[in-house]
Design a protein around this motif. Structure first.
Motif, PDB file in Angstrom:
ATOM      1  N   ALA A  33       0.834  -1.204   0.000  1.00 49.65           N
ATOM      2  CA  ALA A  33       0.000   0.000   0.000  1.00 49.65           C
ATOM      3  C   ALA A  33       0.869   1.254   0.000  1.00 49.65           C
ATOM      4  O   ALA A  33       0.558   2.231  -0.699  1.00 49.65           O
ATOM      5  CB  ALA A  33      -0.926  -0.004   1.210  1.00 49.65           C
ATOM      6  N   LEU A  34       1.951   1.223   0.739  1.00 50.31           N
ATOM      7  CA  LEU A  34       2.864   2.359   0.795  1.00 50.31           C
ATOM      8  C   LEU A  34       3.514   2.605  -0.564  1.00 50.31           C
ATOM      9  O   LEU A  34       3.585   3.753  -1.021  1.00 50.31           O
ATOM     10  CB  LEU A  34       3.940   2.093   1.863  1.00 50.31           C
ATOM     11  N   ILE A  35       3.943   1.544  -1.211  1.00 49.45           N
ATOM     12  CA  ILE A  35       4.550   1.668  -2.547  1.00 49.45           C
ATOM     13  C   ILE A  35       3.527   2.217  -3.540  1.00 49.45           C
ATOM     14  O   ILE A  35       3.833   3.093  -4.351  1.00 49.45           O
ATOM     15  CB  ILE A  35       5.119   0.314  -3.007  1.00 49.45           C
ATOM     16  N   PHE A  36       2.291   1.723  -3.460  1.00 46.42           N
ATOM     17  CA  PHE A  36       1.227   2.203  -4.350  1.00 46.42           C
ATOM     18  C   PHE A  36       0.947   3.685  -4.102  1.00 46.42           C
ATOM     19  O   PHE A  36       0.854   4.483  -5.042  1.00 46.42           O
ATOM     20  CB  PHE A  36      -0.046   1.379  -4.133  1.00 46.42           C
ATOM     21  N   PHE A  37       0.841   4.070  -2.835  1.00 44.72           N
ATOM     22  CA  PHE A  37       0.569   5.461  -2.486  1.00 44.72           C
ATOM     23  C   PHE A  37       1.693   6.376  -2.952  1.00 44.72           C
ATOM     24  O   PHE A  37       1.446   7.430  -3.550  1.00 44.72           O
ATOM     25  CB  PHE A  37       0.367   5.594  -0.970  1.00 44.72           C
ATOM     26  N   LEU A  38       2.923   5.973  -2.682  1.00 47.06           N
ATOM     27  CA  LEU A  38       4.060   6.791  -3.115  1.00 47.06           C
ATOM     28  C   LEU A  38       4.167   6.839  -4.637  1.00 47.06           C
ATOM     29  O   LEU A  38       4.532   7.872  -5.202  1.00 47.06           O
ATOM     30  CB  LEU A  38       5.363   6.266  -2.506  1.00 47.06           C
ATOM     31  N   GLY A  39       3.835   5.730  -5.286  1.00 43.22           N
ATOM     32  CA  GLY A  39       3.847   5.713  -6.750  1.00 43.22           C
ATOM     33  C   GLY A  39       2.820   6.662  -7.323  1.00 43.22           C
ATOM     34  O   GLY A  39       3.077   7.359  -8.313  1.00 43.22           O
ATOM     35  N   ALA A  40       1.651   6.721  -6.706  1.00 44.81           N
ATOM     36  CA  ALA A  40       0.608   7.641  -7.172  1.00 44.81           C
ATOM     37  C   ALA A  40       1.006   9.088  -6.913  1.00 44.81           C
ATOM     38  O   ALA A  40       0.678   9.977  -7.702  1.00 44.81           O
ATOM     39  CB  ALA A  40      -0.711   7.320  -6.474  1.00 44.81           C
ATOM     40  N   SER A  41       1.729   9.324  -5.826  1.00 47.13           N
ATOM     41  CA  SER A  41       2.107  10.707  -5.508  1.00 47.13           C
ATOM     42  C   SER A  41       3.154  11.248  -6.477  1.00 47.13           C
ATOM     43  O   SER A  41       3.292  12.470  -6.611  1.00 47.13           O
ATOM     44  CB  SER A  41       2.626  10.799  -4.070  1.00 47.13           C
ATOM     45  N   VAL A  42       3.861  10.385  -7.172  1.00 46.41           N
ATOM     46  CA  VAL A  42       4.829  10.841  -8.172  1.00 46.41           C
ATOM     47  C   VAL A  42       4.110  11.574  -9.295  1.00 46.41           C
ATOM     48  O   VAL A  42       4.616  12.543  -9.846  1.00 46.41           O
ATOM     49  CB  VAL A  42       5.645   9.645  -8.724  1.00 46.41           C
ATOM     50  N   PHE A  43       2.900  11.115  -9.609  1.00 40.07           N
ATOM     51  CA  PHE A  43       2.137  11.729 -10.696  1.00 40.07           C
ATOM     52  C   PHE A  43       1.389  12.984 -10.259  1.00 40.07           C
ATOM     53  O   PHE A  43       0.914  13.728 -11.095  1.00 40.07           O
ATOM     54  CB  PHE A  43       1.142  10.718 -11.282  1.00 40.07           C
ATOM     55  N   ALA A  44       1.279  13.194  -8.947  1.00 36.80           N
ATOM     56  CA  ALA A  44       0.631  14.407  -8.455  1.00 36.80           C
ATOM     57  C   ALA A  44       1.626  15.565  -8.563  1.00 36.80           C
ATOM     58  O   ALA A  44       2.803  15.382  -8.819  1.00 36.80           O
ATOM     59  CB  ALA A  44       0.194  14.212  -7.010  1.00 36.80           C
ATOM     60  N   SER A  45       1.115  16.729  -8.380  1.00 34.05           N
ATOM     61  CA  SER A  45       1.984  17.907  -8.541  1.00 34.05           C
ATOM     62  C   SER A  45       2.639  18.279  -7.207  1.00 34.05           C
ATOM     63  O   SER A  45       2.569  19.413  -6.768  1.00 34.05           O
ATOM     64  CB  SER A  45       1.174  19.073  -9.103  1.00 34.05           C
ATOM     65  N   PHE A  46       3.242  17.315  -6.569  1.00 31.09           N
ATOM     66  CA  PHE A  46       3.999  17.570  -5.341  1.00 31.09           C
ATOM     67  C   PHE A  46       5.450  17.822  -5.684  1.00 31.09           C
ATOM     68  O   PHE A  46       5.972  17.312  -6.667  1.00 31.09           O
ATOM     69  CB  PHE A  46       3.928  16.375  -4.378  1.00 31.09           C
ATOM     70  N   LYS A  47       6.095  18.580  -4.844  1.00 33.93           N
ATOM     71  CA  LYS A  47       7.532  18.781  -5.024  1.00 33.93           C
ATOM     72  C   LYS A  47       8.264  17.591  -4.399  1.00 33.93           C
ATOM     73  O   LYS A  47       7.750  16.915  -3.532  1.00 33.93           O
ATOM     74  CB  LYS A  47       7.976  20.073  -4.345  1.00 33.93           C
ATOM     75  N   GLY A  48       9.455  17.358  -4.847  1.00 35.55           N
ATOM     76  CA  GLY A  48      10.274  16.300  -4.267  1.00 35.55           C
ATOM     77  C   GLY A  48       9.952  14.927  -4.811  1.00 35.55           C
ATOM     78  O   GLY A  48      10.011  13.944  -4.079  1.00 35.55           O
ATOM     79  N   THR A  49       9.585  14.858  -6.080  1.00 35.89           N
ATOM     80  CA  THR A  49       9.266  13.551  -6.661  1.00 35.89           C
ATOM     81  C   THR A  49      10.483  12.631  -6.646  1.00 35.89           C
ATOM     82  O   THR A  49      10.324  11.414  -6.630  1.00 35.89           O
ATOM     83  CB  THR A  49       8.731  13.684  -8.105  1.00 35.89           C
ATOM     84  N   MET A  50      11.671  13.212  -6.604  1.00 32.61           N
ATOM     85  CA  MET A  50      12.882  12.405  -6.517  1.00 32.61           C
ATOM     86  C   MET A  50      12.908  11.658  -5.180  1.00 32.61           C
ATOM     87  O   MET A  50      13.278  10.482  -5.127  1.00 32.61           O
ATOM     88  CB  MET A  50      14.125  13.290  -6.648  1.00 32.61           C
ATOM     89  N   ALA A  51      12.495  12.327  -4.116  1.00 33.02           N
ATOM     90  CA  ALA A  51      12.446  11.695  -2.793  1.00 33.02           C
ATOM     91  C   ALA A  51      11.409  10.569  -2.788  1.00 33.02           C
ATOM     92  O   ALA A  51      11.644   9.500  -2.223  1.00 33.02           O
ATOM     93  CB  ALA A  51      12.115  12.723  -1.719  1.00 33.02           C
ATOM     94  N   TYR A  52      10.254  10.819  -3.430  1.00 35.13           N
ATOM     95  CA  TYR A  52       9.229   9.770  -3.511  1.00 35.13           C
ATOM     96  C   TYR A  52       9.758   8.565  -4.284  1.00 35.13           C
ATOM     97  O   TYR A  52       9.528   7.414  -3.915  1.00 35.13           O
ATOM     98  CB  TYR A  52       7.949  10.290  -4.175  1.00 35.13           C
ATOM     99  N   GLY A  53      10.468   8.845  -5.345  1.00 34.48           N
ATOM    100  CA  GLY A  53      11.059   7.766  -6.142  1.00 34.48           C
ATOM    101  C   GLY A  53      12.076   6.963  -5.333  1.00 34.48           C
ATOM    102  O   GLY A  53      12.126   5.737  -5.422  1.00 34.48           O
TER     103      GLY A  53
END
Length: 168
Positions: A33-53
């Motif tokens: 669930a955490l991987i799915f949530f973080l994966g979805a947040s990469v596509f959102a307009s949040f800053k720090g997508t590198m950290a999510y990755g």
């Protein structure tokens, strides 16, 4: 080992494997669930997508290395083996019971020691036994046992194991 000791060990091992299976399964689902949530947040307009990755890579690596789902399935299968032996126990001789117990025990999964005392309490309650020295679980043991779905009711356990005034 007497028959009664084997019956106790069967129940203890069954509850320990069942708790371990539940805990591994919950860890596996949480990481997924955490991987799915973080994966979805990469596509959102949040800053720090590198950290999510980086977090996705980290949690994926942990999930891949430890294989919690596979460990959960193995512990669940072992718990079922113990349960079948518990159910068949009345029809087996002492020698047959010991041989089957040793066969099953030889393929036990690796379990966390922190769950041992909760499994011991559970087996004691189920078999209606009294511990000579009642076990008190630490806060950490209680939390992990609860997460593993096997926290025994402490009031029931202690009520049956603490000597009352005048009792030997």
């Amino acid at each position: 080992m007497t028959r009664y000791e084997m019956i106790y060990q069967l129940n203890h091992s069954h509850y320990l494997e069942r708790m371990q299976s539940t805990l591994w399964g919950r860890i596996d689902r949480f990481l997924s669930a955490l991987i799915f949530f973080l994966g979805a947040s990469v596509f959102a307009s949040f800053k720090g997508t590198m950290a999510y990755g980086a977090l996705i890579a980290l949690f994926s690596a942990i999930s891949f290395i430890y294989q919690f789902g596979k460990a959960s399935a193995a512990a669940d299968l072992q718990a079922v083996r113990y349960l079948q032996l518990i159910r068949n126990e009345p029809s087996l001789t002492d020698e047959q019971l010991k041989a089957e117990f040793l066969r099953i025990e030889s393929i036990d999964t690796k379990v966390w020691h922190i769950l041992e005392f909760a499994a011991q309490q559970r087996a004691t309650i189920v078999l209606g036994l009294k511990d000579e020295t009642p076990i008190t679980l630490t806060r950490c043991q209680k939390i992990l046992s609860w997460l593993a779905g096997g926290l025994p009711n402490q009031a029931d356990y202690l009520a049956n194991n603490v000597k009352k005034p005048g009792e030997e």
